[in-house]
Design a protein around this motif. Structure first.
Motif, PDB file in Angstrom:
ATOM      1  N   PRO A  76       0.845  -1.257   0.004  1.00 40.27           N
ATOM      2  CA  PRO A  76       0.023  -0.060  -0.160  1.00 40.27           C
ATOM      3  C   PRO A  76       0.937   1.298   0.008  1.00 40.27           C
ATOM      4  N   PRO A  77       0.363   2.048  -0.818  1.00 41.80           N
ATOM      5  CA  PRO A  77      -0.881   2.627  -1.345  1.00 41.80           C
ATOM      6  C   PRO A  77      -1.000   1.793  -2.613  1.00 41.80           C
ATOM      7  N   ALA A  78      -0.061   1.049  -3.073  1.00 44.55           N
ATOM      8  CA  ALA A  78      -0.301   0.152  -4.326  1.00 44.55           C
ATOM      9  C   ALA A  78      -1.589  -0.550  -4.186  1.00 44.55           C
ATOM     10  N   GLU A  79      -2.129  -0.769  -5.339  1.00 43.39           N
ATOM     11  CA  GLU A  79      -3.342  -1.885  -5.445  1.00 43.39           C
ATOM     12  C   GLU A  79      -2.725  -3.152  -5.747  1.00 43.39           C
ATOM     13  N   HIS A  80      -2.465  -4.127  -4.642  1.00 43.77           N
ATOM     14  CA  HIS A  80      -2.100  -5.244  -5.103  1.00 43.77           C
ATOM     15  C   HIS A  80      -2.482  -6.200  -4.057  1.00 43.77           C
ATOM     16  N   PHE A  81      -2.203  -6.287  -2.609  1.00 45.12           N
ATOM     17  CA  PHE A  81      -2.533  -6.837  -1.785  1.00 45.12           C
ATOM     18  C   PHE A  81      -3.833  -6.395  -0.645  1.00 45.12           C
ATOM     19  N   VAL A  82      -4.608  -7.271  -0.593  1.00 45.50           N
ATOM     20  CA  VAL A  82      -5.823  -6.797   0.746  1.00 45.50           C
ATOM     21  C   VAL A  82      -5.112  -7.256   1.786  1.00 45.50           C
ATOM     22  N   ARG A  83      -4.604  -8.757   1.820  1.00 42.39           N
ATOM     23  CA  ARG A  83      -3.784  -9.194   3.107  1.00 42.39           C
ATOM     24  C   ARG A  83      -2.694  -9.856   2.589  1.00 42.39           C
ATOM     25  N   ASN A  84      -1.740 -10.022   3.297  1.00 42.66           N
ATOM     26  CA  ASN A  84      -0.486 -10.755   2.798  1.00 42.66           C
ATOM     27  C   ASN A  84       0.252 -11.126   4.148  1.00 42.66           C
ATOM     28  N   THR A  85       0.693 -12.241   4.372  1.00 43.38           N
ATOM     29  CA  THR A  85       1.487 -12.494   5.375  1.00 43.38           C
ATOM     30  C   THR A  85       2.557 -13.510   5.131  1.00 43.38           C
ATOM     31  N   HIS A  86       4.031 -13.430   5.557  1.00 42.54           N
ATOM     32  CA  HIS A  86       4.953 -14.146   5.429  1.00 42.54           C
ATOM     33  C   HIS A  86       5.300 -15.214   6.495  1.00 42.54           C
ATOM     34  N   LEU A  87       5.718 -16.336   6.210  1.00 39.22           N
ATOM     35  CA  LEU A  87       5.907 -17.292   7.422  1.00 39.22           C
ATOM     36  C   LEU A  87       7.195 -18.010   6.931  1.00 39.22           C
ATOM     37  N   ASP A 114      -7.635  -8.200  -6.760  1.00 42.31           N
ATOM     38  CA  ASP A 114      -8.404  -8.780  -7.755  1.00 42.31           C
ATOM     39  C   ASP A 114      -9.525  -9.903  -7.359  1.00 42.31           C
ATOM     40  N   GLY A 115      -9.537 -10.182  -5.978  1.00 42.67           N
ATOM     41  CA  GLY A 115     -10.489 -10.854  -5.607  1.00 42.67           C
ATOM     42  C   GLY A 115      -9.889 -12.450  -5.426  1.00 42.67           C
ATOM     43  N   THR A 116      -8.598 -12.831  -5.838  1.00 44.50           N
ATOM     44  CA  THR A 116      -8.084 -13.912  -5.945  1.00 44.50           C
ATOM     45  C   THR A 116      -7.259 -13.986  -4.604  1.00 44.50           C
TER      46      THR A 116
END
Length: 162
Positions: A76-87, A114-116
């Motif tokens: 953000p603010p780029a429109e790419h992830f709604v949620r993202n986490t790294h393990l 994009d909903g995926t």
């Protein structure tokens, strides 16, 4: 004994540096300014996507400014992830005099704008530069990521996250 203690301190500092990087790349995360990412890298660092899936997608970024620009394309603010986490897991860190080399397997869970959604796994190979003064400072000198596996996730199970 002091060499072994020093190696443990360097390993811990390398681990903390990478964990901070991953935390800044999580969405939502703690990134307030993109320069926070740049501060984790040496001035002449490289960030590189390797392998057939990542060479063309990411290429190679040279220096802090290019690395910050590359990573910022996905945060953000780029429109790419709604949620993202790294393990991270399968850690191996080898310490030499003024450097350390680490290798991890990263799992990334992502919900996209994009909903995926997908789960992916990548191998990370990271070279760290060590500066010893009163404290040990570790910065990323070379960051390489190679995609190993990716699979779509059912979006309906995550619809409450939008």
């Amino acid at each position: 004994m002091s060499d072994r203690l020093s190696a443990l301190e360097v390993k811990d500092a390398a681990r903390l540096c990478l964990m901070r990087y991953m935390d800044l790349c999580d969405v939502p995360g703690s990134l307030e300014h993109p320069e926070q990412i740049g501060a984790l890298f040496t001035g002449n660092a490289t960030w590189e996507g390797i392998g057939s899936e990542y060479t063309g997608k990411f290429g190679i970024a040279h220096g802090r400014e290019d690395i910050v620009a590359l990573v910022s394309r996905y945060l953000p603010p780029a429109e790419h992830f709604v949620r993202n986490t790294h393990l991270l897991g399968s850690e191996r860190i080898r310490v030499e005099r003024d450097s350390a080399h680490g290798r991890w397997i990263m799992q990334q869970l992502s919900l996209y704008t994009d909903g995926t959604a997908e789960l992916l796994c990548a191998r990370l190979e990271i070279d760290f530069e060590i500066t010893r003064s009163a404290d040990i400072t570790v910065r990323i000198h070379r960051f390489r990521t190679q995609r190993m596996f990716a699979a779509p996730l059912p979006v309906d199970a995550m619809s409450h996250l939008h």
